[in-house]
Write a protein that holds these residues in place. Structure first.
Motif, short mmCIF file in Angstrom:
data_model
loop_
_atom_site.label_atom_id
_atom_site.label_comp_id
_atom_site.label_asym_id
_atom_site.label_seq_id
_atom_site.Cartn_x
_atom_site.Cartn_y
_atom_site.Cartn_z
N ALA A 1 -2.76 -1.61 5.27
CA ALA A 1 -1.37 -2.06 5.40
C ALA A 1 -1.27 -3.38 6.16
O ALA A 1 -2.24 -3.86 6.75
CB ALA A 1 -0.57 -0.99 6.14
N ARG B 1 7.63 8.91 9.26
CA ARG B 1 7.38 7.90 8.21
C ARG B 1 8.63 7.10 7.84
O ARG B 1 8.84 6.74 6.68
CB ARG B 1 6.80 8.55 6.95
N ALA C 1 -1.59 4.81 -3.55
CA ALA C 1 -0.67 4.34 -2.50
C ALA C 1 -0.62 5.36 -1.38
O ALA C 1 0.41 5.54 -0.73
CB ALA C 1 0.71 4.07 -3.08
N MET D 1 7.40 1.71 8.05
CA MET D 1 7.17 3.09 7.57
C MET D 1 6.94 4.06 8.72
O MET D 1 6.74 5.24 8.49
CB MET D 1 5.94 3.13 6.66
N SER E 1 0.82 -1.23 0.00
CA SER E 1 0.00 0.00 0.00
C SER E 1 0.84 1.27 0.00
O SER E 1 0.31 2.37 0.14
CB SER E 1 -0.96 0.01 1.19
N ASN E 2 2.16 1.08 -0.14
CA ASN E 2 3.02 2.26 -0.20
C ASN E 2 4.07 2.09 -1.30
O ASN E 2 5.14 2.67 -1.23
CB ASN E 2 3.70 2.47 1.15
N GLU F 1 7.08 9.81 -0.21
CA GLU F 1 6.74 8.88 0.89
C GLU F 1 6.58 7.47 0.32
O GLU F 1 6.95 6.48 0.94
CB GLU F 1 5.44 9.35 1.57
N ILE F 2 6.04 7.39 -0.90
CA ILE F 2 5.89 6.06 -1.53
C ILE F 2 7.27 5.56 -1.98
O ILE F 2 8.17 6.33 -2.24
CB ILE F 2 4.89 6.07 -2.71
N GLY G 1 4.18 4.31 10.23
CA GLY G 1 2.92 4.87 9.76
C GLY G 1 2.14 5.54 10.88
O GLY G 1 2.30 5.20 12.06
#
Ligand SMILES: Cc1cc2nc3c(=O)[nH]c(=O)nc-3n(C[C@H](O)[C@H](O)[C@H](O)COP(=O)(O)OP(=O)(O)OC[C@H]3O[C@@H](n4cnc5c(N)ncnc54)[C@H](O)[C@@H]3O)c2cc1C
Length: 280
Positions: free
Chosen positions: A117, A162, A207, A125, A57-58, A275-276, A127
């Motif tokens: 995630a 992150r 993402a 990450m 998801s990233n 960030e991705i 998150g």
């Protein structure tokens, strides 16, 4: 290679990331630590790079076939009660984690409800959402590094926004949580999910936020102020709902998203940090 370990060769990577973008690749699904160690050893012996795949998801995969071996920890999916919290394995899905917390009256992680995630990915990450991050709750993290299992205490980890900066494969982590009434937890989960639905384009593949925010800069605000919402390259579009998201509106290619990222940086005159994670 990977004899008797679940493997999908020539997998369509579009099915393994929330952007629904990518070529093909090999994914291995070790069922336990012994299989995981074997997969890593065999990758090294064969000169192959590997990459730990969470819930994708990233990630932005390339359009061509990936040479790296993807290792999924989806079978590391247990949650165990501890003295003052829980131990969560890396492959646990964040929806399942929230469900476990609700059923067992553990309060604290409701802000994560709706993040698509895996727990390992969320920790890697660092998150977070709505003023919380997973590191607010971490006590210690179990990793696999150089064939050894190591416990890292939270304050031995140089985590930042992150970014956990963890070197190694996250196997799981202990988090500290309090118990409370399940109706309170349910209401908080509902509230945070409503906030998400209001602000994020959840009906399109993406993402999440593409660029990292810093103390002085919120990329989404700047992109919005430059009137870039709705800008499209190929099948990728800057979301009209949330300027920080790039969405896949029409069979977007990886190169469309990459071109849109460059376009935004050029228009803003800022080399935003992504960030991705862009894989090659
Ligand atoms: C609709 C939407 C909403 C989102 N909202 C948020 C949000 O509110 N807050 C937020 O922080 N993020 C958000 N995200 C982004 C994303 O969900 C997070 O970055 C998440 O932490 C990624 O987890 P993952 O399991 O999908 O990891 P992946 O995307 O699969 O991988 C991300 C990175 O983590 C590494 N990794 C994964 N598992 C492990 C492991 N076990 N050991 C070592 N490394 C590992 C991977 O190698 C990769 O480098 C959102 C994304 C979407 C699509």
């Amino acid at each position: 290679m990977f004899k008797n370990i679940e493997t999908i060769k020539n997998a369509d990577l579009k099915s393994y990331n929330t952007f629904k973008i990518g070529g093909r690749g090999t994914i291995v699904f070790p069922k336990n630590i012994y299989e995981l160690k074997r997969v890593i050893k065999e990758c090294k012996n064969n000169g192959l790079d590997y990459f730990i795949l969470g819930n994708g998801s990233n990630l932005l995969f390339p359009d061509y076939d990936l040479e790296k071996i993807l290792i999924s920890l989806k079978y590391f999916d247990k949650i165990t009660e501890k003295k003052s919290g829980i131990y969560i394995e890396a492959g646990v899905n964040i929806y399942a984690l929230n469900n476990f917390c609700l059923m067992n009256k553990f309060d604290g992680l409701e802000w994560s409800f709706g993040i698509p995630a895996s727990f390992g990915g969320l920790v890697y990450m660092n998150g977070g959402a709505y003023g919380h991050t997973i590191f607010d709750f971490i006590k210690r993290i179990k990793i696999l590094k150089d064939d050894k299992i190591i416990w890292l205490k939270k304050y031995d980890i140089p985590f930042s926004y992150r970014k956990s900066n963890i070197e190694g494969i996250i196997l799981g982590a202990e988090v500290k949580l309090k118990k409370t009434d399940e109706n309170i937890i349910k209401e908080k989960q509902r509230y945070y999910f409503e906030c998400r639905k209001k602000s994020q384009p959840l009906n399109y593949p993406s993402a999440g936020s593409v660029f990292k925010r810093t103390n002085d800069l919120i990329p989404a605000k700047l992109i919005d102020s430059l009137n870039l919402k709705g800008t499209k390259i190929g099948g990728a579009e800057i979301s009209k709902k949330h300027a920080g998201f790039i969405i896949n509106v029409d069979n977007a290619k990886s190169i469309d998203v990459r071109a849109l990222i460059d376009y935004v940086k050029n228009k803003a005159g800022i080399d935003f940090e992504e960030e991705i994670i862009l894989l090659n």
